[in-house]
Write an enzyme that holds these catalytic residues in place. Sequence first.
Site, mmCIF file in Angstrom:
data_model
loop_
_atom_site.group_PDB
_atom_site.id
_atom_site.type_symbol
_atom_site.label_atom_id
_atom_site.label_comp_id
_atom_site.label_asym_id
_atom_site.label_seq_id
_atom_site.Cartn_x
_atom_site.Cartn_y
_atom_site.Cartn_z
ATOM 1 N N TYR A 99 1.181 -1.271 -0.250
ATOM 2 C CA TYR A 99 -0.066 -0.032 0.080
ATOM 3 C C TYR A 99 1.376 1.307 -0.275
ATOM 4 O O TYR A 99 0.743 1.945 0.670
ATOM 5 C CB TYR A 99 -1.179 -0.287 1.263
ATOM 6 N N TYR B 95 -14.350 -3.896 2.341
ATOM 7 C CA TYR B 95 -13.359 -5.202 2.659
ATOM 8 C C TYR B 95 -13.306 -6.007 3.237
ATOM 9 O O TYR B 95 -13.291 -6.300 4.604
ATOM 10 C CB TYR B 95 -12.515 -3.674 3.326
ATOM 11 N N ASP C 95 -17.443 -12.073 8.464
ATOM 12 C CA ASP C 95 -16.157 -11.911 8.367
ATOM 13 C C ASP C 95 -15.538 -10.691 9.950
ATOM 14 O O ASP C 95 -15.259 -9.718 10.394
ATOM 15 C CB ASP C 95 -15.612 -10.789 7.051
ATOM 16 N N LYS D 24 -5.828 -11.465 12.843
ATOM 17 C CA LYS D 24 -5.675 -10.387 13.619
ATOM 18 C C LYS D 24 -5.703 -10.473 14.687
ATOM 19 O O LYS D 24 -4.001 -10.942 15.179
ATOM 20 C CB LYS D 24 -6.509 -9.174 12.785
HETATM 21 C C1 LIG Z 1 -12.578 -7.152 7.850
HETATM 22 C C2 LIG Z 1 -11.339 -7.592 7.358
HETATM 23 N N1 LIG Z 1 -11.230 -8.739 6.595
HETATM 24 C C3 LIG Z 1 -10.607 -9.549 5.731
HETATM 25 C C4 LIG Z 1 -9.071 -8.595 6.024
HETATM 26 C C5 LIG Z 1 -7.231 -9.453 4.638
HETATM 27 O O1 LIG Z 1 -7.066 -9.270 6.173
HETATM 28 P P1 LIG Z 1 -5.126 -10.036 5.731
HETATM 29 O O2 LIG Z 1 -4.276 -8.456 5.511
HETATM 30 O O3 LIG Z 1 -4.626 -10.629 7.139
HETATM 31 O O4 LIG Z 1 -5.053 -10.580 4.837
HETATM 32 C C6 LIG Z 1 -8.990 -7.333 6.556
HETATM 33 C C7 LIG Z 1 -7.890 -6.739 6.806
HETATM 34 O O5 LIG Z 1 -7.005 -5.450 7.534
HETATM 35 C C8 LIG Z 1 -10.176 -6.980 7.137
HETATM 36 O O6 LIG Z 1 -10.092 -5.300 7.810
#
Ligand SMILES: Cc1ncc(COP(=O)(O)O)c(C=O)c1O
Length: 440
Positions: A16, A144, A250, A279
């Site tokens: 990014y 996202y 998610d 995370k």
């Molecule tokens: C809600 C959500 N799902 C999926 C992801 C993707 O996770 P990663 O960056 O560990 O692939 C993120 C990353 O910020 C996220 O905020």
Amino acid sequence: MKSLLDRDRACLWHPYTQMLTAPAPIPVVRAQGVYLYTEDGQRILDGISSWWVNIHGHSHPKLNEALAAQARQLEHVVFAGCTHRPAVELAEGLLQVLPAGLTRIFYSDDGSTAVEVALKLALQYWQNLGQPRRSKFIALHHAYHGDTVGAMSAGEESVFTRAFTPMMFPVARAHAPYCYRCPLGLQRETCRIDCLGDLERQLAAEGEAVAGVLIEPMLQGAGGMIVWPAEFLAGVRRLCDRYQTLLIADEVLTGFGRTGRMFACEHAGIRPDLVCLSKGLTAGYLPLGATAATEAIYEAFLSEDRGRTFFHGHSYTANPLACAVGLASLAVFREDGVLARVQALERQLRAGLEPLRRLPWVGDVRVIGGVGVLELASSEAGYLASAGPRLYQEFLSRGLLLRPLGNVVYFLPPYVITEAQADWALEQIRGVIEAFGSVT
Ligand SMILES: Cc1ncc(COP(=O)(O)O)c(C=O)c1O
């Protein structure tokens, strides 16, 4: 001798990051609690929990010990055909804290792969049940879900995804409850969560072709730190039940206490069919993803026919080091009153940020759990809004690491932040934002 920054410039490509114009990266040599320490002797408060992963603070003694102990025992082994204690115990621990009715854990590598796994499980679940027509997904505006192809497809079209459109598959998109910019032009105080009607219309029209509805419960992150009314989340569950499709939550950002509950789905008392985790799963130590599923989904893959197997896996699936830290993190939750701390932080964020609403250039103030958000009422909205990089520099010059999402400034620190440290950070945010209007 060349500095670390010169050597970085000569060989690295950062995520990014526009490598031509971005400021030099911060050379971090160590971290402790909420602070990052740099090569040139600065101390910077990590106000974004290192991309939302860190929850108990950097270099936590209990997590360090769990990692070291596991490294002495078993660093990694193939997870197809083998098993190990950290993977089993972490799965048991997760199932104890996840909403009741989720009974199986499938490990992967990160948030994006946890989402990919959920999408693939949903698709194959319906095929295994003899309903291959259920092959579409519905996600929300401002969503996202990650940067791999499936996760990108599920995310809202944006500057993040534009270049990759030719490789993405179509995903239907329904209104999100973005109250500050209500898609229906209504006011939260008087609306009846009318925005849910869009999802309902799509399910009514196409329900029998829908494999699943994918959401970020209560807090849509990268799309602008949008905080939901819990009634919307409850409504999504109701609709998925009515149209008999799968609800995929998610919780990659929201899981593990970030919204003040262990999982955001608890705000509406709902149980999704699939939950994506990453995370905070390893408290910010190591990459690990997990997708939790119900027994009904798991059972649809049991067959004498090996063709019904879930053919998905990664070299580092269920990495024992990551699992051991994840397990130790769950113990920290049990032993250290972590959720009460997040709830106290929420009160502090509210008290510290709400007064900024009076500024004409502050459009909205949103707080949930350990996340405080200011949306600037800028005409330039979105990730590329020029306010973002300017504000980043302002905060950094005061020793606070924040990465505004364009015109959306958010503070999302590790939960171990003390009241005094959070007060200091809020003072910096107030100082920068109060001065900001005079220069726009
Ligand atoms: C809600 C959500 N799902 C999926 C992801 C993707 O996770 P990663 O960056 O560990 O692939 C993120 C990353 O910020 C996220 O905020």
